[in-house]
Write an enzyme that holds these catalytic residues in place. Structure first.
Site, PDB file in Angstrom:
ATOM      1  N   GLU A 194      87.877  84.076  21.090  1.00  0.00           N
ATOM      2  CA  GLU A 194      87.136  85.097  20.353  1.00  0.00           C
ATOM      3  C   GLU A 194      87.549  86.514  20.721  1.00  0.00           C
ATOM      4  O   GLU A 194      87.268  87.461  19.974  1.00  0.00           O
ATOM      5  CB  GLU A 194      85.630  84.922  20.563  1.00  0.00           C
ATOM      6  CG  GLU A 194      85.165  85.078  21.989  1.00  0.00           C
ATOM      7  CD  GLU A 194      83.786  84.484  22.194  1.00  0.00           C
ATOM      8  OE1 GLU A 194      83.247  83.884  21.253  1.00  0.00           O
ATOM      9  OE2 GLU A 194      83.255  84.613  23.307  1.00  0.00           O
ATOM     10  N   ASN A 250      88.089  78.948  31.034  1.00  0.00           N
ATOM     11  CA  ASN A 250      88.298  78.684  29.610  1.00  0.00           C
ATOM     12  C   ASN A 250      89.457  77.721  29.371  1.00  0.00           C
ATOM     13  O   ASN A 250      90.061  77.716  28.294  1.00  0.00           O
ATOM     14  CB  ASN A 250      88.551  79.991  28.856  1.00  0.00           C
ATOM     15  CG  ASN A 250      87.274  80.777  28.637  1.00  0.00           C
ATOM     16  OD1 ASN A 250      86.189  80.201  28.572  1.00  0.00           O
ATOM     17  ND2 ASN A 250      87.390  82.086  28.530  1.00  0.00           N
ATOM     18  N   VAL A 280      88.347  67.307  24.249  1.00  0.00           N
ATOM     19  CA  VAL A 280      89.476  66.993  25.123  1.00  0.00           C
ATOM     20  C   VAL A 280      88.928  66.590  26.486  1.00  0.00           C
ATOM     21  O   VAL A 280      88.132  67.325  27.090  1.00  0.00           O
ATOM     22  CB  VAL A 280      90.420  68.202  25.260  1.00  0.00           C
ATOM     23  CG1 VAL A 280      91.554  67.890  26.235  1.00  0.00           C
ATOM     24  CG2 VAL A 280      90.980  68.595  23.895  1.00  0.00           C
ATOM     25  N   ASP A 287      90.331  86.267  26.779  1.00  0.00           N
ATOM     26  CA  ASP A 287      89.427  85.804  27.839  1.00  0.00           C
ATOM     27  C   ASP A 287      90.180  84.810  28.717  1.00  0.00           C
ATOM     28  O   ASP A 287      89.797  83.651  28.865  1.00  0.00           O
ATOM     29  CB  ASP A 287      88.177  85.177  27.239  1.00  0.00           C
ATOM     30  CG  ASP A 287      87.014  85.123  28.227  1.00  0.00           C
ATOM     31  OD1 ASP A 287      87.186  85.585  29.369  1.00  0.00           O
ATOM     32  OD2 ASP A 287      85.948  84.617  27.860  1.00  0.00           O
ATOM     33  N   ARG A 341      81.898  74.939  17.399  1.00  0.00           N
ATOM     34  CA  ARG A 341      81.721  76.325  17.848  1.00  0.00           C
ATOM     35  C   ARG A 341      81.092  77.099  16.707  1.00  0.00           C
ATOM     36  O   ARG A 341      81.554  77.035  15.562  1.00  0.00           O
ATOM     37  CB  ARG A 341      83.064  76.942  18.217  1.00  0.00           C
ATOM     38  CG  ARG A 341      83.706  76.342  19.437  1.00  0.00           C
ATOM     39  CD  ARG A 341      83.227  76.994  20.712  1.00  0.00           C
ATOM     40  NE  ARG A 341      83.774  78.327  20.884  1.00  0.00           N
ATOM     41  CZ  ARG A 341      83.492  79.116  21.915  1.00  0.00           C
ATOM     42  NH1 ARG A 341      82.642  78.718  22.840  1.00  0.00           N
ATOM     43  NH2 ARG A 341      84.034  80.308  22.024  1.00  0.00           N
ATOM     44  N   ASP A 378      88.282  79.174  23.783  1.00  0.00           N
ATOM     45  CA  ASP A 378      87.630  80.490  23.670  1.00  0.00           C
ATOM     46  C   ASP A 378      88.613  81.609  23.314  1.00  0.00           C
ATOM     47  O   ASP A 378      89.031  82.402  24.161  1.00  0.00           O
ATOM     48  CB  ASP A 378      86.894  80.832  24.966  1.00  0.00           C
ATOM     49  CG  ASP A 378      85.646  79.991  25.158  1.00  0.00           C
ATOM     50  OD1 ASP A 378      85.431  79.075  24.343  1.00  0.00           O
ATOM     51  OD2 ASP A 378      84.898  80.242  26.109  1.00  0.00           O
TER      52      ASP A 378
END
Length: 369
Positions: free
Chosen positions: A257, A242, A129, A237, A72, A255
């Site tokens: 962020e 996700n 994963v 999120d 990422r 995710d």
């Protein structure tokens, strides 16, 4: 909302980044070699970005000496980013702490390069994963494995997703554990103020004011919850797109962020509203979508049973979710205009794909049934 004459099954063209992915292989391989992942030099193969992924951070899948990994990294400066900043190091720190303090499944972290010296920006690497994720583009309400699932299977996935939220929110003393996310004073006020700051940042390129967004901010102030404490770790999120699922069971939460310290209802409303956002698109195209999925009353009832927390002021948080998504979508629209993928609309409210739904939420006419 989109034009109903478009092909709903086609992936919408959206520029996510302009990085030369192939050029990243050698420096990332050299860096991984310093972590002693294999006997001898690390070789990277099958480097690619996943299809149907999100629109903010850059995700790369690859094999490192046959070991499947995921990197990422932030988008490059020329990609007209969705968000003003991307703290990759903090994202991986949050994931590590979630793994340490809960049973919430997160991908095992391989390492974090925090200096930016290797590829020009910080990045993190985690284990890949195995599993599957509902797609955003095209939205899962138009077809795919979740669409084709039985109602019982979708309910299993829904309940597992809500259990993930309960697990995240159940981490004790979150402001101390996740100290880099904690703000002074009222956490909800800090969260909303950050959204105002984000909205003003999106306007920095064109000065455009979007009336429906500003009306929503005014509505929130006029209907502010009496008591929004105590707060918890907010994933930010929070939605099925996700999460990686093994069949219908969550096996990896992705995710982070948008993680913050906030009331639990912020995440709960987000998962409900984001599905309704997709479901409303299906309705525009006169398609069935998945109307029995992530219904507000079902999600709230399951969450209360699992967490022991009484959900409060949920209508307020649903408006807040719609507002947060409106700011994001307005920036996505600007970016698509920037790259020649969309035309600039005459009505500023049309920068928000779900402006009609947001207006109905504000005047109390939106139907959840």
């Amino acid at each position: 909302m989109p034009d109903a004459e478009h092909d709903v099954h086609a992936e919408t063209k959206m520029t996510v980044h302009e990085r030369d992915i192939d050029a990243l292989a050698a420096p990332i391989a050299d860096w991984l070699g310093t972590l002693q992942l294999a006997d001898g030099p690390v070789t990277i193969s099958n480097l690619h970005a996943p299809q149907g992924a999100g629109m903010s951070s850059v995700t790369l899948l690859f094999d490192a000496s046959t070991r499947p990994l995921v990197a990422r990294l932030p988008p490059d400066d020329t990609s007209f980013p969705v968000f003003p900043s991307y703290d990759i190091v903090q994202q991986f720190e949050v994931m590590s702490l979630v793994a340490e303090h809960s049973d919430v499944p997160v991908p095992p972290i391989v390492g974090v390069e925090s200096t930016g010296d290797v590829i020009g920006a910080p990045f993190g690497v985690m284990e890949a994963v195995a599993g599957r994720t509902p797609t955003d583009n095209p939205p899962y309400v138009f077809g795919g494995w979740l669409y084709d699932a039985t109602p019982a299977e979708r309910r299993e996935l829904q309940d597992g997703t809500v259990a993930v939220l309960a697990g995240i929110h159940g981490i004790a003393d979150a402001p101390t554990v996740f100290s880099t996310l904690a703000k002074n004073g009222d956490s909800l006020r800090a969260h909303v103020d950050a959204q105002r700051t984000y909205y003003e940042w999106t306007r920095s390129t064109d000065g455009l004011r979007i009336p429906v967004i500003e009306q929503a901010f005014d509505w929130l102030e006029a209907h502010w919850p009496d008591d929004a404490e105590p707060c918890a770790l907010s994933w930010g999120d929070s939605r099925p797109g996700n999460i990686i699922y093994d069949e219908f069971t969550p096996v990896a939460v992705l995710d982070w962020e948008m993680a913050a310290i906030a009331p639990r209802e912020v995440d709960l409303a987000w998962v409900v509203f984001l599905h309704r956002f997709f479901q409303d698109i299906a309705t525009v195209f006169e398609m069935p979508g998945i109307p029995d999925f992530c219904r507000r009353d079902d999600v709230v009832a399951t969450y209360e049973a699992l967490s022991g927390h009484t959900v409060r002021d949920f209508d307020w948080y649903l408006v807040y979710a719609a507002l947060r998504h409106a700011v994001v979508m307005s920036q996505v629209k600007r970016r698509m205009i920037h790259f020649g993928e969309e035309q600039q609309p005459d009505d500023p409210d049309d920068y928000v794909m779900h402006s009609s739904a947001l207006k109905q939420l504000l005047d109390g006419t939106y139907s959840w049934d």
